[in-house]
Design a protein around this motif. Structure first.
Motif, PDB file in Angstrom:
ATOM      1  N   ILE A  23      -2.051   5.061  13.912  1.00  0.00           N
ATOM      2  CA  ILE A  23      -1.444   5.943  12.575  1.00  0.00           C
ATOM      3  C   ILE A  23      -1.632   4.899  11.074  1.00  0.00           C
ATOM      4  CG2 ILE A  23       0.830   7.393  12.184  1.00  0.00           C
ATOM      5  CD1 ILE A  23       1.109   7.877  15.101  1.00  0.00           C
ATOM      6  N   PHE A  24      -1.607   5.541  10.247  1.00  0.00           N
ATOM      7  CA  PHE A  24      -1.253   5.212   8.843  1.00  0.00           C
ATOM      8  C   PHE A  24      -0.168   5.606   7.949  1.00  0.00           C
ATOM      9  CE2 PHE A  24      -2.863   4.116   4.692  1.00  0.00           C
ATOM     10  CZ  PHE A  24      -2.620   2.362   4.235  1.00  0.00           C
ATOM     11  N   ASN A  25       0.730   5.182   7.785  1.00  0.00           N
ATOM     12  CA  ASN A  25       1.783   6.110   6.973  1.00  0.00           C
ATOM     13  C   ASN A  25       2.278   5.347   5.449  1.00  0.00           C
ATOM     14  OD1 ASN A  25       3.666   8.034   6.139  1.00  0.00           O
ATOM     15  ND2 ASN A  25       5.002   7.489   7.640  1.00  0.00           N
ATOM     16  N   ARG A  26       2.433   5.597   4.281  1.00  0.00           N
ATOM     17  CA  ARG A  26       2.894   5.286   3.283  1.00  0.00           C
ATOM     18  C   ARG A  26       1.626   3.583   3.503  1.00  0.00           C
ATOM     19  NH1 ARG A  26       7.681   6.626   1.300  1.00  0.00           N
ATOM     20  NH2 ARG A  26       8.205   8.773   1.831  1.00  0.00           N
ATOM     21  N   SER A  27       2.051   2.414   3.269  1.00  0.00           N
ATOM     22  CA  SER A  27       1.747   1.161   3.459  1.00  0.00           C
ATOM     23  C   SER A  27       1.233   0.483   4.295  1.00  0.00           C
ATOM     24  CB  SER A  27       1.644   0.399   2.593  1.00  0.00           C
ATOM     25  OG  SER A  27       2.651  -0.095   2.215  1.00  0.00           O
ATOM     26  N   THR A  28       1.786   1.149   6.358  1.00  0.00           N
ATOM     27  CA  THR A  28       2.254   0.690   7.191  1.00  0.00           C
ATOM     28  C   THR A  28       1.310   1.393   8.039  1.00  0.00           C
ATOM     29  OG1 THR A  28       4.856   0.386   6.517  1.00  0.00           O
ATOM     30  CG2 THR A  28       3.872   0.012   8.853  1.00  0.00           C
ATOM     31  N   PHE A  29       0.677   0.164   9.001  1.00  0.00           N
ATOM     32  CA  PHE A  29       0.006   0.699  10.337  1.00  0.00           C
ATOM     33  C   PHE A  29       0.330   0.553  11.227  1.00  0.00           C
ATOM     34  CE2 PHE A  29      -3.578  -0.928   7.421  1.00  0.00           C
ATOM     35  CZ  PHE A  29      -4.554  -0.029   7.175  1.00  0.00           C
ATOM     36  N   LYS A  57      -4.354  -6.549  15.318  1.00  0.00           N
ATOM     37  CA  LYS A  57      -3.766  -6.605  14.612  1.00  0.00           C
ATOM     38  C   LYS A  57      -5.087  -7.573  13.326  1.00  0.00           C
ATOM     39  CE  LYS A  57       0.737  -8.415  12.446  1.00  0.00           C
ATOM     40  NZ  LYS A  57       1.693  -8.887  12.982  1.00  0.00           N
ATOM     41  N   ASN A  58      -4.832  -9.129  14.240  1.00  0.00           N
ATOM     42  CA  ASN A  58      -5.809 -10.135  13.435  1.00  0.00           C
ATOM     43  C   ASN A  58      -6.934  -9.595  12.902  1.00  0.00           C
ATOM     44  OD1 ASN A  58      -3.431 -11.442  13.635  1.00  0.00           O
ATOM     45  ND2 ASN A  58      -4.224 -12.377  15.697  1.00  0.00           N
ATOM     46  N   ALA A  59      -8.171  -8.940  13.842  1.00  0.00           N
ATOM     47  CA  ALA A  59      -8.421  -8.282  13.734  1.00  0.00           C
ATOM     48  C   ALA A  59      -8.721  -7.305  11.993  1.00  0.00           C
ATOM     49  CB  ALA A  59      -9.779  -7.707  14.819  1.00  0.00           C
ATOM     50  N   LEU A  60      -8.030  -6.205  12.430  1.00  0.00           N
ATOM     51  CA  LEU A  60      -7.548  -4.961  11.314  1.00  0.00           C
ATOM     52  C   LEU A  60      -7.396  -5.835  10.116  1.00  0.00           C
ATOM     53  CD1 LEU A  60      -7.285  -2.332  11.256  1.00  0.00           C
ATOM     54  CD2 LEU A  60      -5.125  -2.233  11.738  1.00  0.00           C
ATOM     55  N   ILE A  61      -6.914  -7.191  10.198  1.00  0.00           N
ATOM     56  CA  ILE A  61      -5.968  -8.453   8.874  1.00  0.00           C
ATOM     57  C   ILE A  61      -7.184  -8.582   7.914  1.00  0.00           C
ATOM     58  CG2 ILE A  61      -4.666  -9.733   8.091  1.00  0.00           C
ATOM     59  CD1 ILE A  61      -2.805  -9.624  10.369  1.00  0.00           C
ATOM     60  N   HIS A  62      -7.571  -8.949   9.206  1.00  0.00           N
ATOM     61  CA  HIS A  62      -9.183  -9.906   8.801  1.00  0.00           C
ATOM     62  C   HIS A  62     -10.273  -8.771   8.119  1.00  0.00           C
ATOM     63  CE1 HIS A  62     -12.065 -12.600   8.724  1.00  0.00           C
ATOM     64  NE2 HIS A  62     -13.212 -11.877   9.231  1.00  0.00           N
ATOM     65  N   LYS A  63     -10.042  -7.884   8.744  1.00  0.00           N
ATOM     66  CA  LYS A  63     -11.187  -6.491   7.938  1.00  0.00           C
ATOM     67  C   LYS A  63     -11.146  -5.658   6.500  1.00  0.00           C
ATOM     68  CE  LYS A  63     -14.579  -5.101   9.670  1.00  0.00           C
ATOM     69  NZ  LYS A  63     -15.567  -5.470   9.011  1.00  0.00           N
ATOM     70  N   LEU A  64      -9.470  -5.987   6.294  1.00  0.00           N
ATOM     71  CA  LEU A  64      -8.781  -5.535   5.230  1.00  0.00           C
ATOM     72  C   LEU A  64      -9.145  -6.647   4.812  1.00  0.00           C
ATOM     73  CD1 LEU A  64      -5.722  -3.429   7.079  1.00  0.00           C
ATOM     74  CD2 LEU A  64      -7.800  -2.213   5.495  1.00  0.00           C
ATOM     75  N   ASN A  65      -8.978  -7.019   4.822  1.00  0.00           N
ATOM     76  CA  ASN A  65      -8.829  -8.260   3.453  1.00  0.00           C
ATOM     77  C   ASN A  65      -9.945  -8.851   3.142  1.00  0.00           C
ATOM     78  OD1 ASN A  65      -6.345  -9.022   4.059  1.00  0.00           O
ATOM     79  ND2 ASN A  65      -6.675 -10.909   5.338  1.00  0.00           N
ATOM     80  N   ILE A  81       1.423  -4.515   9.525  1.00  0.00           N
ATOM     81  CA  ILE A  81       1.097  -3.650  10.954  1.00  0.00           C
ATOM     82  C   ILE A  81       1.962  -4.287  12.143  1.00  0.00           C
ATOM     83  CG2 ILE A  81      -0.782  -3.423  12.761  1.00  0.00           C
ATOM     84  CD1 ILE A  81      -2.484  -4.981  10.643  1.00  0.00           C
ATOM     85  N   VAL A  82       2.621  -2.876  12.659  1.00  0.00           N
ATOM     86  CA  VAL A  82       4.172  -2.848  12.716  1.00  0.00           C
ATOM     87  C   VAL A  82       2.917  -2.083  14.809  1.00  0.00           C
ATOM     88  CG1 VAL A  82       5.925  -2.855  11.717  1.00  0.00           C
ATOM     89  CG2 VAL A  82       4.645  -0.749  12.890  1.00  0.00           C
ATOM     90  N   LYS A  83       4.199  -3.310  15.677  1.00  0.00           N
ATOM     91  CA  LYS A  83       3.816  -2.750  17.205  1.00  0.00           C
ATOM     92  C   LYS A  83       3.962  -0.930  17.727  1.00  0.00           C
ATOM     93  CE  LYS A  83       2.920  -5.000  21.493  1.00  0.00           C
ATOM     94  NZ  LYS A  83       3.406  -5.698  22.519  1.00  0.00           N
ATOM     95  N   LYS A  84       3.526  -0.482  18.109  1.00  0.00           N
ATOM     96  CA  LYS A  84       4.023   1.149  18.448  1.00  0.00           C
ATOM     97  C   LYS A  84       3.555   0.994  20.366  1.00  0.00           C
ATOM     98  CE  LYS A  84       3.916   5.184  18.058  1.00  0.00           C
ATOM     99  NZ  LYS A  84       3.580   6.112  17.829  1.00  0.00           N
ATOM    100  N   VAL A  85       3.644   1.271  21.228  1.00  0.00           N
ATOM    101  CA  VAL A  85       4.084   2.171  23.109  1.00  0.00           C
ATOM    102  C   VAL A  85       2.911   2.518  22.609  1.00  0.00           C
ATOM    103  CG1 VAL A  85       4.958   2.929  24.489  1.00  0.00           C
ATOM    104  CG2 VAL A  85       6.587   0.733  23.458  1.00  0.00           C
ATOM    105  N   TYR A  86       1.862   2.483  23.840  1.00  0.00           N
ATOM    106  CA  TYR A  86       1.194   2.752  23.759  1.00  0.00           C
ATOM    107  C   TYR A  86       1.581   4.204  24.344  1.00  0.00           C
ATOM    108  CZ  TYR A  86      -3.741   5.299  25.012  1.00  0.00           C
ATOM    109  OH  TYR A  86      -4.449   6.091  25.540  1.00  0.00           O
TER     110      TYR A  86
END
Ligand SMILES: [Zn+2]
Length: 359
Positions: free
Chosen positions: A298-304, A320-328, A337-342
């Motif tokens: 879920i993307f809200n303001r600037s937080t995933f 998380k690292n893959a997402l950071i790398h991709k966005l970079n 990027i914050v962790k949520k419980v699935y």
């Protein structure tokens, strides 16, 4: 996937196939062949990843069916613009004297394609609904000025709102194709209804409601041999359209629910807004670790807000690292990027895995 080595008839192991597919994906040169067999990676609709194999005959047949049922045969030379996440050999094969097939990589920012698509001025435009939406907006702003005579929507679910918007911009009816890595599943009739290709697919309905209005399709492909598809249940939810005026005996589809993910729009280092298509987010997460069996973003303001379902504790940090790398790679650095419980219920009836809460 657990029994991949036993099921495929080409003698290819899951390790071999995964290795080839991952290399093709990361290098983006797409030489994803083992001998005459092309190997593909799919993220499917189930939240985990799959490998698919297809030989040259099967590829040729796919091309023939797409030409026959979707594009329509014509001796007049036509130009196609195909927006895709990966230039699979499967798609390249539709290049001939009568079709000029041009591939646009959706990993690139859409604005980088504007000049090329205007120069091409395609007769036929093929893309996912989220991409068609953006092209349609750019067309209304006169940044894109193309005059396609046919628009084909593939892969994701086309919502009625998007459909109306795009059709209004280009003043034509969109053809929808139900196509996924499990095969070419359904094509539109002249009334615009999608019908399952029951001449080569066996479709069983697994009803999920008491009224028997919605079902998961269980598919058996009567033609594929390299990787037989036998009683394979898809996660998509189909509502049936009965008595289509075209008179076809093939099951008609009223709506496909299940892949209605959102585009995420985010600022990059130069302050420009970049649109990240849901397919990019899906693949980045799913391909980061084979242990990931499902996820939600879920993307809200600037937080995933990222929730990962996996038996492996390191899966979250890999994703998380893959997402950071991709966005970079898009010059995007200003995000968290914050962790949520699935929770399985997060997905709801629409099975939306990538959700944008910003306007
Ligand atoms: Zn029909």
């Amino acid at each position: 996937m657990e029994n991949f080595d036993l099921i495929n008839t080409a003698g290819i192991s899951i390790e071999q196939a995964t290795d080839i597919a991952e290399k093709a994906e990361s290098s983006r040169n797409f030489s994803n062949m083992i001998g005459p067999i092309s190997v593909g990676l799919s993220t499917g609709t189930s939240g985990n990843r799959g490998i698919f194999l297809i030989n040259e005959n099967e590829r040729a047949r796919w091309v023939a069916y797409v030409l026959d049922r979707v594009i329509g045969f014509s001796l007049k030379k036509r130009k196609l613009a195909f927006f895709l996440r990966a230039d699979n050999k499967l798609y390249q094969s539709v290049k001939s004297k009568i079709l000029d097939f041009q591939f646009f990589d959706i990993h690139l920012n859409i604005h980088e394609h504007v000049t090329r698509i205007n120069q091409l001025n395609p007769d036929i435009l093929i893309a996912q609904p989220s991409v068609l939406s953006v092209i349609s907006e750019l067309q209304t702003q006169n940044k894109i000025t193309i005059q396609p005579s046919q628009i084909i929507s593939v892969a994701e679910v086309l919502t009625p709102e998007d459909k109306a918007k795009i059709e209004n911009t280009f003043q034509l009816k969109i053809s929808e194709v139900y196509q996924c890595t499990e095969g070419f599943l359904a094509a539109p009739c002249k009334h615009g209804t999608l019908h399952f290709n029951e001449d080569f697919l066996e479709i069983e309905k697994k009803y999920i409601d008491q009224e028997q209005a919605k079902f998961h399709p269980i598919i058996t492909d009567l033609l594929r041999k390299t990787q037989p598809i036998v009683r394979y249940e898809l996660n998509d939810i189909i509502s049936e359209k009965k008595n289509c005026p075209c008179g076809s005996k093939h099951i008609g589809i009223n709506q496909i629910e299940g892949r209605s993910d959102d585009i995420i729009t985010i600022r990059n280092a130069t302050g420009a807004y970049i649109s990240i298509f849901p397919d990019i987010i899906r693949r980045t997460i799913v391909l980061s670790d084979p242990d990931i069996s499902d996820y939600k973003v879920i993307f809200n303001r600037s937080t995933f807000h990222l929730a990962i379902k996996s038996q492996n504790k390191t899966s979250f940090s890999k994703a998380k690292n893959a997402l950071i790398h991709k966005l970079n790679t898009y010059d995007i650095y200003d995000f968290n990027i914050v962790k949520k419980v699935y929770e399985a219920t997060d997905l709801g009836i629409k099975k939306r895995r990538v959700e944008n809460l910003n306007d």
